[in-house]
Design an enzyme around this catalytic site. Structure first.
Site, short mmCIF file in Angstrom:
data_model
loop_
_atom_site.label_atom_id
_atom_site.label_comp_id
_atom_site.label_asym_id
_atom_site.label_seq_id
_atom_site.Cartn_x
_atom_site.Cartn_y
_atom_site.Cartn_z
N LYS A 29 34.27 48.75 47.47
CA LYS A 29 35.53 48.04 47.16
C LYS A 29 36.59 49.08 46.81
O LYS A 29 36.26 50.17 46.36
CB LYS A 29 35.32 47.12 45.94
CG LYS A 29 36.30 45.99 45.87
CD LYS A 29 35.83 44.80 46.68
CE LYS A 29 36.84 43.70 46.73
NZ LYS A 29 36.24 42.48 47.31
N ASP A 72 41.76 41.79 50.22
CA ASP A 72 41.33 41.06 49.01
C ASP A 72 42.66 40.59 48.40
O ASP A 72 43.66 40.48 49.13
CB ASP A 72 40.53 42.00 48.09
CG ASP A 72 39.75 41.24 47.00
OD1 ASP A 72 38.66 40.74 47.29
OD2 ASP A 72 40.25 41.14 45.86
#
Ligand code: GLU
Length: 449
Positions: free
Chosen positions: A130, A170
């Site tokens: 991430k 995201d």
């Protein structure tokens, strides 16, 4: 938070907390996962011998970097960029980029850790990672956003690649941002490597249904959970939080399947629209004009905006938290239960606090954790990578059918694991256990890495 598990797991947990001070979100994710995989670890002494847990909680690589850019007024601005490459035992690191002022190392680590198990659960050969930045896309011009993305990519380029690490979107990162990032990667590397990023535009390597996938997938998962109890979505009212990509397409799929979503929210408050959320208006307000959610109520007769209070106080049988981490606490869970909620499916990553999850499960509410319920997004990303590698593009119907099949398999994998490890119907244990076993087995086979 304390967790009650075996001495081995407690030791790993305590050491990880001590080694990562001041990272509450990461601690929370560690606690949740380690607690729920206890029944698996108990059956596999070889995991402890090989130090699987000690290695799993330590990211393979963490990158933090300066992102300088110049705003429209000619001022120098500096943000911080992150990429945490958590685990690549199953495939290249895979996971989104989040641009939001709240982003810090704790948040990126919790997301990367969760992503590892989520991606394993999809069964598609993708590792976990991430990244993101504390950059705030709200209120910035398109030119500022582009300059920021280009500066961010100058550093990120060194760390990614279709066989190494494949970022996507995201919170705060959608097709527009992926476009600027992809353009800069292509320029710096002098190669058109389509599979280096997912969530691309349909005209330049993107995949059908990637935009819709997370929201659609949440509803497919809900449908599977209800079906297991002989129930359907038909005629149900849903309380949805958030108003971004996940919320929008969850609402769309609910509507297609005969349910009605009556709320959306953003950080300023929430909308209640008893007639059902008008998606065209929502998209106009959020995506086209990029306004606050209150603009929806200004233009829609019968809808109202609530600036304070909690969206979870609105009665409904289904709840889909699709905003951000820890948005649904124990008081909210109690309100949902009081109002007769039947199922909660997490569209966001870790939106429910551990206390809230416990309350919901104790009350017999069906509960789908994000790493199972929202896995449709990353699953479609893996299919975007497949299409890029094969230079193909599948049609919308075919892609949606694949997504639906993946969500159904994923539900079955989580349910079966919940049974196998002695907690039938506990999807938190089931999802964590099923994902964990796949990662642990690959790590075991590949030696001490
Ligand atoms: N950010 C999404 C997630 O939380 C998608 C990641 C991806 O497509 O790589 O799963």
């Amino acid at each position: 938070m304390t967790i009650s598990v075996s001495p081995y797991i407690s030791k790993v947990y305590d050491a990880a907390i001590a080694r990562n001070p001041g990272e509450p979100e990461f601690h929370q994710a560690l606690g949740e996962v380690l607690e729920s995989i206890a029944p698996v670890v108990a059956q596999h002494p070889e995991y402890a011998e090989a130090g699987i847990l000690e290695r799993l909680v330590e990211p393979e690589r963490q990158v933090m970097f300066r992102v300088p850019w110049v705003d429209d007024a000619g001022r120098v601005r500096v943000n911080r960029g992150y990429r945490v490459q958590f685990n690549s035992a199953l495939g290249p690191y895979k996971g989104g980029l989040r641009f939001h002022p709240s982003v810090n190392l704790s948040i990126i680590k919790f997301l990367g850790f969760e992503q590892t198990f989520k991606n394993a659960l999809t069964g598609q050969g993708i590792g976990g990672g991430k990244g993101g930045s504390d950059f705030n896309p709200h209120g910035t011009s398109d030119g500022e956003l582009m300059r920021f993305c280009q500066s961010f990519m100058i550093e990120l380029t060194r760390h990614i690649g279709q066989y190494t690490d494949v970022p996507a979107g995201d919170i705060g990162v959608g097709t527009r941002e992926i476009g600027y990032l992809f353009g800069q990667y292509r320029r710096l590397m002098n190669r058109h490597e389509s599979g280096v990023l997912t969530g691309k535009g349909l005209g330049w390597g993107g995949a059908n249904v990637r935009t819709e996938a997370t929201g659609y997938g949440v509803v497919f998962f809900l449908q599977e959970m209800l079906a297991k109890r002989g129930e359907t979505l038909e005629g149900r009212t849903a309380i949805v939080s958030g108003s971004g990509n996940v919320a929008t397409y969850a609402i769309a799929k609910l509507q297609q399947l005969g349910a009605k979503a009556i709320t959306v929210s953003d950080s300023s408050g929430y909308i209640v629209d008893q007639a059902g959320i008008d998606l065209e208006l929502l998209k106009q307000v959020k995506e086209v004009e990029r306004l606050r959610i209150s603009a929806y109520a200004d233009r829609r007769p019968g809808a109202h905006f609530v600036a304070s209070g909690r969206v979870w106080e609105v009665p409904g049988q289904l709840a889909i938290p699709a905003a951000t981490q820890n948005e649904l606490g124990s008081d909210d869970a109690a309100a949902l239960i009081r109002n007769g909620v039947v199922a909660v499916a997490e569209g966001a990553n870790m939106p429910s606090t551990p206390d809230a999850v416990e309350l919901l499960q104790q009350a017999g509410v069906l509960f789908a954790p994000g790493k199972a319920a929202n896995a449709g997004g990353v699953a479609m990303s893996a299919l975007e990578m497949s299409q890029n590698a094969a230079r193909e593009r599948w049609g919308f119907e075919e892609s949606e059918a694949r997504l639906s099949g993946i969500m159904s398999d994923l539900h079955a994998a989580a349910y079966d694991a919940s049974e196998k490890y002695g907690h039938p119907g506990d999807y938190v244990i089931g999802a964590n256990a099923a994902g964990f076993v796949r990662v642990a087995e690959a790590m075991l086979a590949q030696g001490l890495i």
